[in-house]
Write a protein that holds these residues in place. Structure first.
Motif, short mmCIF file in Angstrom:
data_model
loop_
_atom_site.label_atom_id
_atom_site.label_comp_id
_atom_site.label_asym_id
_atom_site.label_seq_id
_atom_site.Cartn_x
_atom_site.Cartn_y
_atom_site.Cartn_z
N GLU A 34 -34.21 77.44 -31.63
CA GLU A 34 -34.15 76.30 -32.55
C GLU A 34 -32.73 76.10 -33.08
N ASP A 35 -32.01 77.21 -33.29
CA ASP A 35 -30.62 77.11 -33.76
C ASP A 35 -29.76 76.39 -32.73
N VAL A 36 -29.93 76.72 -31.48
CA VAL A 36 -29.13 76.13 -30.41
C VAL A 36 -29.45 74.64 -30.26
N THR A 37 -30.74 74.31 -30.31
CA THR A 37 -31.16 72.90 -30.17
C THR A 37 -30.61 72.06 -31.30
N ALA A 38 -30.70 72.56 -32.52
CA ALA A 38 -30.19 71.82 -33.68
C ALA A 38 -28.70 71.55 -33.55
N ALA A 39 -27.96 72.55 -33.09
CA ALA A 39 -26.51 72.39 -32.95
C ALA A 39 -26.19 71.31 -31.93
N HIS A 40 -26.93 71.27 -30.84
CA HIS A 40 -26.69 70.28 -29.78
C HIS A 40 -26.86 68.87 -30.32
N ASP A 41 -27.83 68.66 -31.19
CA ASP A 41 -28.08 67.33 -31.76
C ASP A 41 -27.07 66.95 -32.83
N LEU A 42 -26.56 67.94 -33.55
CA LEU A 42 -25.68 67.64 -34.69
C LEU A 42 -24.22 67.46 -34.31
N ILE A 43 -23.80 68.11 -33.25
CA ILE A 43 -22.37 68.14 -32.92
C ILE A 43 -21.75 66.74 -32.83
N PRO A 44 -22.38 65.76 -32.16
CA PRO A 44 -21.75 64.43 -32.11
C PRO A 44 -21.54 63.80 -33.48
N LYS A 45 -22.43 64.10 -34.43
CA LYS A 45 -22.32 63.51 -35.76
C LYS A 45 -21.16 64.09 -36.57
N ILE A 46 -20.74 65.29 -36.21
CA ILE A 46 -19.68 65.95 -36.95
C ILE A 46 -18.31 65.40 -36.58
N HIS A 47 -18.20 64.78 -35.42
CA HIS A 47 -16.90 64.32 -34.94
C HIS A 47 -16.20 63.39 -35.92
N ASP A 48 -16.98 62.62 -36.66
CA ASP A 48 -16.37 61.68 -37.61
C ASP A 48 -15.57 62.38 -38.70
N LEU A 49 -15.85 63.65 -38.95
CA LEU A 49 -15.13 64.39 -39.97
C LEU A 49 -13.67 64.64 -39.58
N TYR A 50 -13.40 64.64 -38.29
CA TYR A 50 -12.03 64.96 -37.88
C TYR A 50 -11.52 64.05 -36.76
N ARG A 51 -12.08 62.87 -36.67
CA ARG A 51 -11.69 61.95 -35.60
C ARG A 51 -10.26 61.44 -35.80
N THR A 52 -9.85 61.27 -37.03
CA THR A 52 -8.51 60.73 -37.32
C THR A 52 -7.75 61.66 -38.25
N GLU A 53 -6.45 61.44 -38.32
CA GLU A 53 -5.62 62.22 -39.23
C GLU A 53 -6.06 61.98 -40.67
N ARG A 54 -5.92 63.00 -41.49
CA ARG A 54 -6.28 62.90 -42.91
C ARG A 54 -5.03 62.61 -43.73
N ALA A 55 -5.09 61.59 -44.57
CA ALA A 55 -3.95 61.26 -45.42
C ALA A 55 -3.87 62.25 -46.57
N VAL A 56 -2.79 63.03 -46.61
CA VAL A 56 -2.63 64.05 -47.64
C VAL A 56 -1.41 63.82 -48.52
N HIS A 57 -0.53 62.91 -48.09
CA HIS A 57 0.69 62.64 -48.85
C HIS A 57 0.73 61.16 -49.22
N THR A 58 1.09 60.86 -50.45
CA THR A 58 1.28 59.48 -50.89
C THR A 58 2.76 59.13 -50.78
N VAL A 59 3.05 58.02 -50.11
CA VAL A 59 4.44 57.63 -49.90
C VAL A 59 4.72 56.30 -50.61
N ASN A 60 5.83 56.26 -51.32
CA ASN A 60 6.28 55.05 -52.01
C ASN A 60 7.47 54.46 -51.24
#
Length: 680
Positions: free
Chosen positions: A293-319
């Motif tokens: 069940e652990d393996v099956t759940a991971a297989h279904d969830l992995i595509p949904k996690i991609h949005d967490l790191y699909r793009t660079e994260r803005a960490v600095h504010t530039v003026n």
């Protein structure tokens, strides 16, 4: 209350990027060598430099794991690697080997050292010793409860605590099972994860009696942070990017008081769910395995996690500030974190239609997607009826961001000088063992002590066994404290009492024992559990005041012969070697104490004895190590060590007289070695 950093694992560049984009404050990685997770993809020298650059662009730190024990033959290349890592800007080194820590300081005196959990620090005293040795941070044993962690935090050394991920059955640094079974040493970075294989107290091979659930302290984040720790460590340098991203994301939520999504984390990876029972001190319901069940759940969830790191994260504010005047080069300045950069371009043109204004300027400069920057303020001094084409503004923005990235990265990169130190690896003239090798006996029973009394130069006796009768051998006794210390103040009081009774010798299993012994003025003897594996580690033991030390039984005879030493060295010559030190009893978990079998059985039918105490358990090898007939081959060894387990008085006496035991014997690793026995 201070907020600890989130320290994420990375076994590849993809995972490192996922960690940073998800919000990690620091990342720890390993190189192609000297890392305790050699099965991970790990980082080449070129990839390490790129990883450092990316971390520092984000304002994050990169810690390099060099947390294996090394032989003398590897030390020259190790120093080369350390100097390279320092030159590319690694922030800290995670170290297990005593000698390697000393070598890092010789190569780069200002380098930052973190004591790996493999060093087996269990108490405040152990943390104090590492601080004295120049370590900036300690990663204590994962088996500690909340109060012990809080006590260690009071030492003033930074404290890093495993917060989420896999739990080894054995106390880190004290597992020799994989080495003894398959020559794949956990202390050398090649653990074969034997503990995940079938084991059972009653021979039921559907059981995995040595497999623990994964750890998660996210639901107890307030309690954990209140201890005063500095770093929240996620286990998993062999895990997928999705696992790291999800864990970092949920850990950030927990830190600000939001409820972490434990179902998500369980689905991404777990073994029958999670446990927090070391932290709470309960040590209940801690065993688990990876289920379908652990393996099956991971297989279904992995595509949904991609949005967490699909793009660079803005960490600095530039003026931004722009100067746009007729007949003058366009000048734009970008400021971020106290760093200011400026670029210039061609003079503006006369506007035929809509001129450049603050709104249109801001629109072009704000196109920062795909970078680590977020838009701040835009100011400008713009002449009348002037225009800067959007293409030229975009080019100026790209140049600004590129230069600002370089400047920020450089500002976040430590600059540590390296020396021209090269370790002395010249072969010494090894001395032969004495014709009759002096013996020491590590006893578990009073009967064994009686057998050793007139045959050994020293008797190592468990602290709980030393009573009025045993005290008649006080001049020969070496006190053996618990291999896992759960109550430092109680142990300190007992040691002081025994010292006052006339016992002046102490066996040191861990950094904790060394520090306690130094405080009380004992004569210190190093145990093989210190994992001394090279000449520089021996030198550290001498400098710490140890009178002698038993070397790691993972070393081959040829490696031991290469040691240069100024203190007497010992080697285990007999015994059921301890394969694991664990806070959990696999027999109790499977059948209960009332039905104790006294052993567990592996998938091949081998029976491994289990030695039980109230606070910890030792799982022993099924075969007896025997070297009494080979001591002439043991160069550089000044004493032998017989490690007793279930021997009666007669059997112990026979062993100490050099008689070969009736049980099946092994020569251990003295000839076959580990990791294909690298050349010495």
């Amino acid at each position: 209350m201070k907020m600890p950093e989130i320290l994420a694992p990375a076994g590849s560049m993809e995972t490192l990027s996922a960690a940073l984009r998800s919000g990690a404050d620091a990342v720890y990685v390993g190189g192609k060598s000297y890392s305790a997770r050699s099965s991970a993809e790990n980082f080449s020298d070129e990839e390490l430099a790129e990883a450092v650059r990316l971390c520092h662009l984000y304002g994050a730190k990169l810690d390099l794991a060099v947390n294996t024990i090394l032989s003398d033959a590897e030390l020259a290349d190790f120093c080369r690697y350390i100097k390279y890592a320092v030159s590319v800007g690694v922030d800290a080194f995670i170290v297990q080997d005593w000698g390697c820590a000393a070598l890092i300081k010789k190569c780069a005196p200002e380098a930052v050292l973190h004591g790996s959990t493999q060093m087996s620090v269990h108490t405040r005293a152990g943390a104090e010793l590492l601080k004295k040795l120049g370590f900036s941070r300690v990663v204590p044993a994962r088996e500690l409860d909340r109060d012990t962690i809080a006590d260690i935090c009071k030492t003033g050394i930074e404290v890093e605590v495993f917060t989420h991920g896999a739990l080894c059955m054995s106390v880190s640094g004290q597992c020799y099972m994989s080495a003894m079974i398959g020559s794949r040493s956990a202390n050398r970075g090649c653990c074969g994860q034997a503990c995940r294989l079938p084991f059972s107290a009653v021979g039921d091979m559907s059981r995995s009696a040595l497999s623990l659930k994964d750890l998660s302290l996210l639901p107890r984040m307030d309690e954990l942070v209140s201890t005063g720790i500095d770093s929240l460590k996620i286990e998993g340098r062999m895990k997928r990017p999705e696992y790291v991203a999800a864990t970092v994301h949920e850990l950030k939520k927990a830190l600000v008081g939001q409820a972490p999504d434990m179902q998500l984390l369980r689905g991404i990876f777990s073994r029958s769910g999670f446990t927090d029972s070391y932290f709470t001190g309960k040590r209940q319901d801690m065993f688990g395995v990876r289920e379908k069940e652990d393996v099956t759940a991971a297989h279904d969830l992995i595509p949904k996690i991609h949005d967490l790191y699909r793009t660079e994260r803005a960490v600095h504010t530039v003026n931004f500030h722009a100067e746009i005047h007729e007949g003058a080069s366009v000048a734009i300045t970008a400021e971020c974190g106290g760093i200011s950069v400026s670029v210039t371009g061609e003079p503006p043109e006369k506007a035929m239609n809509r001129p450049t204004d603050i709104e249109s300027l801001g629109k072009q400069l704000s196109r920062l997607g795909g970078t680590v920057f977020a838009m701040g303020r835009v100011t400008a001094d713009i002449g009348e009826r002037l225009i800067v084409p959007s293409g030229k503004l975009n080019e100026l923005r790209r140049r600004l961001i590129s230069e600002l990235s370089e400047r920020l990265t450089a500002a976040n990169t430590p600059h540590v000088e390296v020396t021209d130190f090269v370790p002395n690896i010249s072969r010494n003239t090894a001395h032969n063992a004495p014709e009759t090798l002096p013996m020491r006996a590590w006893c578990r029973t009073a009967e064994q002590i009686n057998a050793a009394a007139d045959k050994c130069e020293y008797i190592i006796a468990p602290i709980e066994l030393i009573n009025g009768d045993v005290l008649r051998f006080a001049d020969k006794l070496i006190i053996a404290p618990p291999r896992f210390i759960t109550d430092e103040s109680k142990l300190l009081a007992k040691l002081r009492e025994l010292k006052n009774s006339g016992i002046t010798h102490l066996l040191c299993h861990t950094p904790d024992c060394i520090m306690l012994g130094r405080k009380l003025g004992f004569t210190l003897h190093g145990s093989f559990t210190l994992n001394v594996f090279n000449s520089y580690s021996i030198a550290v033991m001498k400098n710490l005041g140890l009178a002698d030390c038993a070397v790691s039984f993972e070393a081959t005879l040829s490696q031991i012969a290469a040691f240069r030493t100024k203190i007497p060295l010992g080697a285990v010559t007999y015994g059921s070697l301890p394969l694991m030190l664990t806070r959990n009893c696999p027999i109790k978990n499977e059948v209960g104490c009332a039905k104790c079998t006294g052993h567990i059985i592996d998938r091949t039918g081998r029976t491994l004895p289990v030695a039980c105490s109230r606070e910890y358990v030792e799982i022993l090898n099924s075969d007896k190590l025997f070297m009494a007939d080979r001591t002439g081959e043991m160069k550089n060894i000044s004493f032998g060590l017989a490690v007793f387990s279930d021997e009666d008085e007669g059997q112990a006496a026979a062993v100490l007289s050099g008689k070969k035991p009736a049980a099946h014997i092994t020569r251990g690793l003295y000839y076959r070695g580990i990791n294909s026995a690298e050349a010495t």
